[in-house]
Scaffold this active site. Structure first.
Site, PDB file in Angstrom:
ATOM      1  N   ASN A   9      22.925 -34.530 -24.304  1.00 54.84           N
ATOM      2  CA  ASN A   9      23.466 -36.043 -24.199  1.00 54.84           C
ATOM      3  C   ASN A   9      22.966 -37.152 -23.560  1.00 54.84           C
ATOM      4  OD1 ASN A   9      26.227 -37.758 -23.501  1.00 54.84           O
ATOM      5  ND2 ASN A   9      26.402 -35.750 -21.886  1.00 54.84           N
ATOM      6  N   TRP A  10      22.963 -38.247 -24.379  1.00 55.60           N
ATOM      7  CA  TRP A  10      22.406 -39.161 -24.051  1.00 55.60           C
ATOM      8  C   TRP A  10      22.274 -39.279 -22.877  1.00 55.60           C
ATOM      9  CZ3 TRP A  10      18.838 -41.575 -28.456  1.00 55.60           C
ATOM     10  CH2 TRP A  10      17.789 -40.815 -28.846  1.00 55.60           C
ATOM     11  N   LYS A  11      23.860 -39.798 -23.020  1.00 59.96           N
ATOM     12  CA  LYS A  11      25.020 -40.577 -21.847  1.00 59.96           C
ATOM     13  C   LYS A  11      24.737 -42.388 -21.947  1.00 59.96           C
ATOM     14  CE  LYS A  11      24.774 -36.817 -18.363  1.00 59.96           C
ATOM     15  NZ  LYS A  11      25.683 -35.845 -17.267  1.00 59.96           N
ATOM     16  N   HIS A 103      33.854 -33.859 -20.823  1.00 56.67           N
ATOM     17  CA  HIS A 103      32.691 -34.558 -20.168  1.00 56.67           C
ATOM     18  C   HIS A 103      33.578 -34.586 -19.290  1.00 56.67           C
ATOM     19  CE1 HIS A 103      28.704 -35.221 -18.492  1.00 56.67           C
ATOM     20  NE2 HIS A 103      28.312 -34.771 -19.507  1.00 56.67           N
ATOM     21  N   GLU A 105      32.428 -36.287 -16.519  1.00 58.15           N
ATOM     22  CA  GLU A 105      32.036 -38.132 -16.577  1.00 58.15           C
ATOM     23  C   GLU A 105      33.691 -38.659 -16.894  1.00 58.15           C
ATOM     24  OE1 GLU A 105      28.248 -38.461 -17.717  1.00 58.15           O
ATOM     25  OE2 GLU A 105      27.423 -37.155 -16.201  1.00 58.15           O
ATOM     26  N   GLU A 175      30.182 -26.535 -16.803  1.00 57.36           N
ATOM     27  CA  GLU A 175      29.258 -27.615 -17.085  1.00 57.36           C
ATOM     28  C   GLU A 175      29.783 -27.463 -15.410  1.00 57.36           C
ATOM     29  OE1 GLU A 175      27.680 -30.636 -19.346  1.00 57.36           O
ATOM     30  OE2 GLU A 175      28.959 -31.721 -18.571  1.00 57.36           O
ATOM     31  N   GLY A 181      23.370 -33.290 -13.142  1.00 60.44           N
ATOM     32  CA  GLY A 181      22.491 -35.161 -12.558  1.00 60.44           C
ATOM     33  C   GLY A 181      21.963 -34.701 -11.163  1.00 60.44           C
ATOM     34  N   SER A 221      21.869 -29.828 -14.844  1.00 57.34           N
ATOM     35  CA  SER A 221      20.182 -29.517 -14.407  1.00 57.34           C
ATOM     36  C   SER A 221      19.925 -28.681 -14.989  1.00 57.34           C
ATOM     37  CB  SER A 221      20.018 -29.993 -12.450  1.00 57.34           C
ATOM     38  OG  SER A 221      20.199 -30.546 -11.981  1.00 57.34           O
ATOM     39  N   GLY A 242      21.371 -32.983 -19.982  1.00 59.23           N
ATOM     40  CA  GLY A 242      21.204 -34.307 -19.939  1.00 59.23           C
ATOM     41  C   GLY A 242      20.168 -35.368 -19.651  1.00 59.23           C
ATOM     42  N   GLY A 243      19.928 -35.205 -18.308  1.00 59.03           N
ATOM     43  CA  GLY A 243      18.916 -35.641 -18.371  1.00 59.03           C
ATOM     44  C   GLY A 243      17.714 -35.175 -19.161  1.00 59.03           C
TER      45      GLY A 243
END
Ligand code: 13P
Length: 258
Positions: A9-11, A103, A105, A175, A181, A221, A242-243
């Protein structure tokens, strides 16, 4: 069928040129190292760039292979006067195969509710696409509350209206918000505990056979260092990354850990 899936997930990251570079690196690394020359050929990889890059991204991903194109969100209506938004059928029309729904977010910053997410799941499934349905508790709930009950409630409210046949096409992603993050990963034991509870909850409504077939991904993470431990848990079927999906080498290493 229960699949092993690693999704990136590149966000809201990368310019178009950066996205093209990352995608071509990832596609080539996966082709060379993961699928053709190792025993990891059973992993499905889903890449979820920002929606503005989906059409371009489609051209970089070989059709019919193990790499799938995913979107990060869709609207709960099929079409209409919803300025700035995109529908599941629009995403399908540009070659999207998976859509992340709910998600944390989106829940936090856009106020998405369980009822709204139930509608999004319906639109995704009606279009023959796969929803990656996200659930997870806050740090406060983890420390002071019934976090298992909370996550079960998210599943009940947004998924349990589905038939068993429809549910079979859903991927669940656990999640924990406190791990997203933050560099604070759930331990393998914490992940396994919740994934087991999620599977049991699905079994309580749909039976064991259906529950055993659902893929449940861990996100928060996850990286090249902790992925192997997380993925070794019996109820962890892969990850939503993610990251660590923003760097080609690291993301490929996570895939190889599956
Ligand atoms: P991080 O891997 O950056 O913690 O993000 C996880 C996530 O939210 C994936 O959807």
């Amino acid at each position: 069928m229960r699949k092993k899936i690693v999704a990136g997930n590149w966000k809201m990251n990368k310019t178009l040129d950066e996205a093209k570079a990352l995608l071509s690196e990832v596609v080539n690394m996966i082709k060379d190292e993961v699928i053709e020359t190792s025993n990891r050929g059973d992993v499905t990889v889903v890449i979820c760039p920002p929606s503005i890059y989906l059409t371009t991204s489609r051209q970089y991903i070989p059709s019919g292979g193990r790499i799938m194109l995913g979107a990060q969100n869709c609207h709960e209506k099929e079409s209409g006067a919803y300025t700035g938004d995109v529908s599941a059928s629009m995403l399908k029309s540009v070659g999207v195969e998976y859509i992340i729904v709910g998600h944390s977010e989106r829940r936090q910053y856009f106020g998405e509710t369980n009822a709204q997410l139930a509608e999004k799941v319906d639109r995704v499934l009606e279009n023959g696409l796969v929803p990656i349905f996200c659930c997870g508790e806050s740090l406060d709930l983890r420390e002071n509350g019934d976090y298992v009950g909370f996550v079960k409630g998210q599943l009940t409210d947004s998924l349990f209206h589905l038939s068993a046949e429809a549910l079979a096409n859903v991927v669940v992603a656990y999640e924990p918000i406190w791990a997203i993050g933050t560099g604070l990963t759930a331990s393998s034991a914490q992940a396994q505990e919740m994934h087991f509870e999620i599977r049991q909850h699905i079994a309580s409504k749909y039976g064991d056979a259906v529950a055993q077939d659902i893929s449940i991904l861990y996100g928060g993470s996850a990286n090249e260092k902790n992925a192997a431990d997380l993925f070794a848990q019996p109820d962890v079927d892969g990850g939503l990354i993610g990251g660590a999906s923003l760097k080609s080498r690291e993301f490929t290493n996570v895939i190889k850990a599956r």
